[in-house]
Design an enzyme around this catalytic site. Structure first.
Site: not given
Lengths: 277, 277, 277
Positions: A84, A129, A153-154
């Site tokens: 994103l 994303g 990996n957010e």
């Protein structure tokens, strides 16, 4: 380019080859396979424009009876997609956040629920994303370069992957691997990603497109209708869950992204990215 | 034959050994283990008669307190079972389709939900419904011959495995392997089936029955009651799903099998099988 | 002892080091990591007293902002924990059974749902309830001694693991491995436990604590908030299921443990344990 094998007299469809700003699409009508190449340097980040173009392109292919399969890959060296686009989440209006998040959902609903065979040829790193897009395909082939990594990996950025990212991940790697990888926000180098089942196959980078075409041919050997119903049977529960909670999911995103603490850490993250260049 | 170890004075039960048309059943009362041997050449296909006989035999054993475990295997060389008998789906009445499909459901409900220990000694190829029978047991041992293959290959024939075939498969191999294998209608050679977890163990064909008996003895070392409740806890959700949607599932089958396009492709498939012989 | 790195002027919290009867707790405020050492010889069995102390200690740490992670291990050689204390289930009142079972539930709800990073350093055998404690952590490291085994072996004793033991197990090893292991009541030697994914890592016993600290540091490198929300997302469904059926689960336990047949077999089991010593 249209294949030399194209049957004579076949009308030239509107989507044999069309290129917009961010994604180049080529359909080989003889094989029924389209190639979608992400060409949004420097890192193919999923901006509102990119996502909109992706969904529209995919919809066109979906409605084109000459198209039975799609290979997604990157035209940018070393990166599949960076995920994103953070600039879409920074200092924008609620209307913008709403539109952006709806476009993220739309991309996933179309890709995970596509009736076509979808193959990801992951020819570079693919965090967040970008990883979701690969996970949403029917099959994932990755260049065996250990410098390329992939993962949701957010958590590394202090944010939480949405539940439907998680559902998609669990469907691919199982609950335990997903739990550990999501909590640690792991980016797995290609060999590890393969060991965990996050990608199905590794090949030398120069063989990636050839292999993707071969895998696609194997999947297209099956009759479409039964394969599509089978795919729906496997994925419907997870797709329905987002459809049922779509507005709630948008509200969650807005309330999260509107927090001053989050805005601050996103700004810091962008500064860091700029300095890195 | 009754084992020489049978305790003196034990009454000879009614089901020590009974053989009907399609399946031979032998119960060794000393060990509490029954053997069900499919003997319906050429390919042990699951006809209405076969399925009815299977369910009745299994019910008899279930109700016989001397019987605690069942080994299912084939008396026909090279084939465990070829799956549902296509002649039962071709050019028959709706009443017949209804009766047939109910018999398929009944077989699975009894086998997947059996309180006895069930071991599949897969001594030949086992596509579609044959694979389902193996998947429904507690443990699967397969002859390590790579010419023998196993899988839910319905998609290859242009048909879709019912949701409870899929649920059973997912419970054994997990979501990802099931999704890929079902969409491709894969028939996995024995070594691959073992790698995927579709079967638990490979042994040379001549050791298959010996191994099945050893595995059975290991499972029967546990007290029945706790093991049965544990099995129910693991399988109830999936069993209940069919029970709740049984009539709907029959209607789906009838509406599918009544289509002219399906009738045509089943007829073509049967022609092809006849020519192969 | 407080770490030499502790910042000057930091108030000495109430829980830097506290030791009750059964569990020794030490918090290193510099790293934010607490160590909980089970010291209830001979086998760290989970008595009402042990469980109550565990839940209270964990709650104290949870509420202490200086504490971000917990390592659980045993101070008793060769045993991590032997599981539920059978003397609590034998010849006691219904009130006692109720209180005991509620304490077992409480331990699990707190540990599986902990916002802290939880690492199990399994330095000995860990059957039944001991295995549940390890399964409820975020990460499991086991001493690579093949004499140490771990598993939910309830079925071996003729009893059935509660559904939430099963749910926790399935989340770690998947449905198929859980189904087989639970039905057989398997105690897996360390190498096998590692192969099945029941534990994440094996290390020589003398390196166990060092490794646990290193793993903890890796997990603590992530921001707490995103990690906690991710953990909740992964575990909430299973936690909610017990919360929703808590009283029913207590009733089930009481009705089970009140059976004369069960009382008898528990008494026999205790006799056997006494003779073994």
């Amino acid at each position: 380019p249209p294949s030399p094998l194209q049957p004579p007299g076949r009308p030239l469809g509107p989507c044999r080859s069309f290129s917009n700003n961010k994604i180049q699409v080529e359909l080989d009508e003889s094989s029924g396979v389209a190639m979608m190449k992400f060409k949004s340097p420097p890192v193919n980040s999923l901006s509102l424009e990119f996502l909109t173009e992706f969904s529209i392109s995919l919809e066109k292919l979906e409605n084109n009876r000459a198209c039975r399969g799609v290979i997604i890959t990157s035209a940018v060296p070393k990166i599949f997609s960076s995920g994103l686009d953070i600039t879409e989440m920074c200092g924008k209006s609620i209307e913008h956040y709403t539109e952006f998040w709806r476009a993220v959902q739309e991309m996933w609903l179309r890709l995970y629920g596509s009736g076509m065979v979808t193959v990801a040829a992951v020819n570079g790193s693919s965090p967040a994303g970008g990883c979701l897009m690969a996970l949403s395909c029917d099959y994932r082939i990755m260049a065996e370069n250990p410098k390329f990594s992939i993962g949701l990996n957010e958590a590394q950025l202090g944010i939480v992957a949405p539940f439907w990212f998680k559902d998609t991940f669990v469907n691919v790697v199982g609950h335990r691997t997903a739990e550990r990888s999501l909590q640690l926000g792991s980016l797995h180098p290609a060999p590890e990603a393969h060991r965990l089942g996050l990608v199905d196959e590794l090949v030398p980078e120069e063989k990636l497109m050839e292999k993707a075409a071969a895998v696609m041919a194997q999947w297209l050997a099956l009759p479409d209708h039964a394969r599509q119903l089978t795919k729906t049977m496997m994925r419907k529960a997870v797709l329905d869950r987002l459809v049922a909670h779509r507005e709630e999911d948008i509200k969650n995103f807005i309330s999260f992204v509107s927090k001053e603490s989050i805005q601050k850490s996103l700004r810091m993250y962008m500064e860091m990215l700029k300095k890195r260049k």
